[in-house]
Design an enzyme around this catalytic site. Structure first.
Site, PDB file in Angstrom:
ATOM      1  CB  SER A   1      35.985  19.086   1.708  1.00 20.10           C
ATOM      2  OG  SER A   1      36.721  17.879   1.644  1.00 20.10           O
TER       3      SER A   1
ATOM      4  CG  ASP B   1      33.659  15.159  -4.903  1.00 17.27           C
ATOM      5  OD1 ASP B   1      34.808  14.693  -4.857  1.00 17.27           O
ATOM      6  OD2 ASP B   1      33.159  15.844  -3.991  1.00 17.27           O
TER       7      ASP B   1
ATOM      8  CG  HIS C   1      36.466  17.421  -3.436  1.00 16.03           C
ATOM      9  ND1 HIS C   1      35.575  16.754  -2.614  1.00 16.03           N
ATOM     10  CD2 HIS C   1      37.340  18.057  -2.610  1.00 16.03           C
ATOM     11  CE1 HIS C   1      35.899  16.966  -1.343  1.00 16.03           C
ATOM     12  NE2 HIS C   1      36.963  17.764  -1.318  1.00 16.03           N
TER      13      HIS C   1
END
Length: 269
Positions: A98, A220, A247
């Site tokens: 991320s 995601d 995610h």
């Protein structure tokens, strides 16, 4: 855990990092609201006997204490490089999730001589309006209502197929754990959410020379898969891998992520 001074915008950051293991260097960069150990616990356990693993806490996370104010991409990269060098690494493999994936790609572009391989999960080049809208909501919620923020993250970070298998107890336990985490790091998460909105790594990507694996979770809903496609398209000779998860892959299916990272590291070595 070691602390290294890092010159950043506004002064000096006291950057905390975790280090363990022996062998070639492996630097792990965490996502928004996490810390090095919290984000990467299973991977550290799996690979600590093969690599010298360094996991820094970025500004706003863990025990790192920086001057405050806006978090810039170059300041984030400085934390990664300073921790690696302080741990004695001359070069290293690099893995990010991320926000950490964004930082890792920028690090590989700014310091191609240091990075032996790059693995980036759930990264992006520049936030689009949908993501800016989302991160603005994160910033507001974490400051005003961490419990609501925790519930939002559960519903958007974990893949839909996984959520279907949960009972009430799993939802309640996860929400309580997320709430405790966020409640103790409100300002840091808010600052990192602001960074998510503004960071742009476009200029760094053409300079990445390391073998690169971009991992994209098919479900995601925080950083949709087209962002990883865009990222892979801009990095020379990058490989895109899609996996069935959300995610929050490091927490949702750590065994899958560890296997894919280990496979890429083996190929790079």
């Amino acid at each position: 855990m070691p602390i290294v001074d890092v010159p950043v915008t506004g002064g000096i950051s006291k950057a905390n990092y975790f280090v363990t293991g022996t062998g070639p260097g492996l630097v792990l960069v965490h996502g928004t609201g996490a810390s090095g150990q919290a984000n990467w616990g299973p991977l550290i356990e799996a690979l600590g006997d093969r690599y010298t693993i360094v996991a820094p806490d970025l500004p706003g996370s863990g025990d790192t204490r920086d001057p405050g104010g806006p978090i810039t991409i170059r300041d984030l990269v400085a934390h990664v490089v300073a921790a690696a060098r302080d741990a004695g690494l001359e070069d290293f493999h690099l893995v990010g999730h991320s926000l950490g994936a964004v930082v890792a790609t920028a690090t590989a572009g700014l310091h191609p001589d240091l990075v032996r391989s790059l693995t980036a999960h759930a990264g992006w080049v520049k936030a689009d309006p949908q993501m800016v809208f989302q991160f603005e909501l994160w910033k507001r919620l974490v400051l005003e209502d961490p419990a609501a923020m925790a519930r939002l993250l559960l519903l958007t970070a974990i893949g839909k197929e996984t959520l279907r298998t949960w009972g009430q107890a799993e939802f309640d336990q996860a929400a309580a754990a997320f709430t405790d985490l966020l409640d103790g790091a409100r300002e840091g998460v808010a600052r990192q959410s602001e960074a998510n909105m503004t960071i742009d790594v476009t200029e760094f990507l053409p300079h990445i020379a390391a073998p690169t694996l971009v991992i994209s979770s098919a479900d995601d809903r925080i950083v949709p898969p087209y962002h990883q496609q865009d990222l892979a398209d801009r990095i020379p000779q990058a490989t895109l891998l899609r996996v069935p998860a959300g995610h929050g892959l490091p927490a949702e299916n750590p065994a899958l992520l560890t296997a894919k990272v280990a496979e890429h590291l083996d190929q790079a070595r």
